[in-house]
Scaffold this motif. Structure first.
Motif, short mmCIF file in Angstrom:
data_model
loop_
_atom_site.label_atom_id
_atom_site.label_comp_id
_atom_site.label_asym_id
_atom_site.label_seq_id
_atom_site.Cartn_x
_atom_site.Cartn_y
_atom_site.Cartn_z
N PHE A 30 0.80 -1.07 0.05
CA PHE A 30 0.12 0.11 0.00
C PHE A 30 0.92 1.34 0.17
N HIS A 31 0.34 2.29 -0.38
CA HIS A 31 1.16 3.64 -0.22
C HIS A 31 0.11 4.72 0.35
N ALA A 237 -8.48 0.18 1.79
CA ALA A 237 -7.97 -1.20 1.51
C ALA A 237 -8.96 -2.15 2.46
N ILE A 238 -9.53 -3.18 1.67
CA ILE A 238 -10.11 -4.01 2.58
C ILE A 238 -9.24 -5.28 2.90
N THR A 247 -8.73 -3.07 -3.05
CA THR A 247 -8.51 -1.67 -2.64
C THR A 247 -8.78 -0.68 -4.06
N GLY A 248 -9.15 0.35 -3.63
CA GLY A 248 -9.74 1.31 -4.55
C GLY A 248 -10.17 2.69 -3.70
N THR A 249 -10.47 3.70 -4.62
CA THR A 249 -10.98 4.87 -3.78
C THR A 249 -12.24 4.52 -3.21
#
Ligand code: SF4
Length: 355
Positions: A30-31, A237-238, A247-249
């Motif tokens: 992730f970031h 993030a799920i 993950t997404g918006t």
């Protein structure tokens, strides 16, 4: 796109227990960038807190980072690249400098982090002076300003008081003041509003939002609460079974969810809302139990609870599929070509074994 302040790639974390090795985080990436709010959502044991806290060197004694890269402001913080004792010690010193300085942290239970025998003023000023070259007077003035920012009434008088003289909501706000006292670049908030009443919760979330928008602080919010992430986060993030399922918006997750686990969560929230007036957004239950991370196999961790599970799901870890910029999910449903290829290879192997 905002600059990547923290970038984690393929993080793997395990814990040694009497029963065996628990693989709590299994290849998480992730970031987060300046001014961005990233939500980490998952059930207990999904790896959401361990993924973030291990990056900050806050693992329990029996935990270790087995692999992966952790870049903060371009500097590598992962212990896996360090070979000597001296390098390990340097890393620990660096992390100690960062925590409470460039990285602020807020936790669910403020009393774990607030010293009951020191006045609030002493704790705030000493914390600041450990990280910044401030005189006692300057630190006091800043502490009063921070207490005003978190809406503690009569801050000059309150500075002389002890933690037991503050309510739970006020102590949490003090913890936020302490986390913000050194103008952190990154704020990590682990269940910051659980156990607070709705009004205080809203104030704290608003404070975190303003910090990100006005000061450009990057925020990682770890929570069970889908309602909180919907109102606060830019990206989500799920996590499930030590992996990122999707993950997404925030819009990707709430309006274009792909992974069966994400969809199940959203459907359960909708059903609960329809069912009971005033139900909150806490992570709803999906039938079945989370995977046992001591005995996890090589397949999809959600297979035992998934209505769409296929044979391949139990044997092989799903491939990550990207749907749009920054939106991805790990699920065989979206990789039918790869799934068919693997099934064909399996069949061939079985055929060869029979010959
Ligand atoms: Fe369900 Fe299979 Fe997708 Fe896992 S990979 S979520 S078991 S369909």
């Amino acid at each position: 796109m905002s600059e990547r302040l923290l970038e984690v790639r393929d993080l793997r974390v395990s814990f040694a227990t009497r029963q065996g090795t628990v693989r709590a985080v299994r290849g998480v990436s992730f970031h987060v960038g300046a001014g961005e709010i990233l939500g980490f959502v998952g059930e207990s044991g999904s790896g959401k807190s361990v993924s973030v806290l291990s990056c900050m060197g806050l693992l329990a004694r029996n935990g270790r980072i087995d692999g992966g890269s952790i870049l903060f402001e371009g500097k590598e913080l992962s212990p896996v690249f360090l070979t000597t004792r001296e390098q390990q010690q340097q890393r620990e010193n660096e992390l100690r400098r960062l925590r409470g300085g460039r990285i602020g942290m807020i936790f669910q239970d403020p009393m774990t982090y607030i010293n009951p025998v020191l006045t609030i003023g002493t704790q705030l000023t000493e914390g600041m002076r450990a990280h910044k070259p401030l005189s006692r007077k300057e630190a006091r003035a800043r502490a009063v300003e921070l207490m005003r920012l978190v809406e503690i009434p009569d801050p000059e008088r309150r500075m002389r008081q002890y933690p037991y003289e503050f309510s739970g909501g006020m102590r949490q706000r003090i913890l936020i003041a302490a986390a913000l006292s050194c103008d952190p670049k990154l704020l990590i908030a682990d269940e910051p509003t659980t156990a607070l009443d709705v009004t205080v919760q809203a104030q704290i979330l608003d404070l975190i939002r303003r910090r990100a928008r006005e000061a450009g602080t990057a925020v990682i919010l770890i929570t069970h609460d889908l309602g909180v992430v919907a109102s606060l986060c830019d990206r989500i993030a799920i996590l499930y079974g030590g992996k990122i399922a999707e993950t997404g918006t925030t819009d990707d997750i709430f309006y274009r969810a792909k992974h069966p686990y994400t969809r199940g969560l959203l459907l359960s929230v909708a059903a609960r809302r329809a069912d009971s007036a005033g139900a909150g957004g806490y992570l709803p239950s999906i039938s079945g139990s989370p995977p046992d991370l001591l005995r996890i196999n090589s397949g999809c961790p959600f297979a035992a609870r998934c209505d769409s599970a296929m044979k391949i799901c139990r044997d092989y870890m799903p491939v990550r599929r990207t749907f749009g910029k920054g939106h991805s999910a790990s699920c065989w449903l979206y990789c039918r070509d790869s799934a068919a290829e693997i099934a064909a290879v399996q069949d061939r192997k079985r055929g060869d074994a029979r010959v």
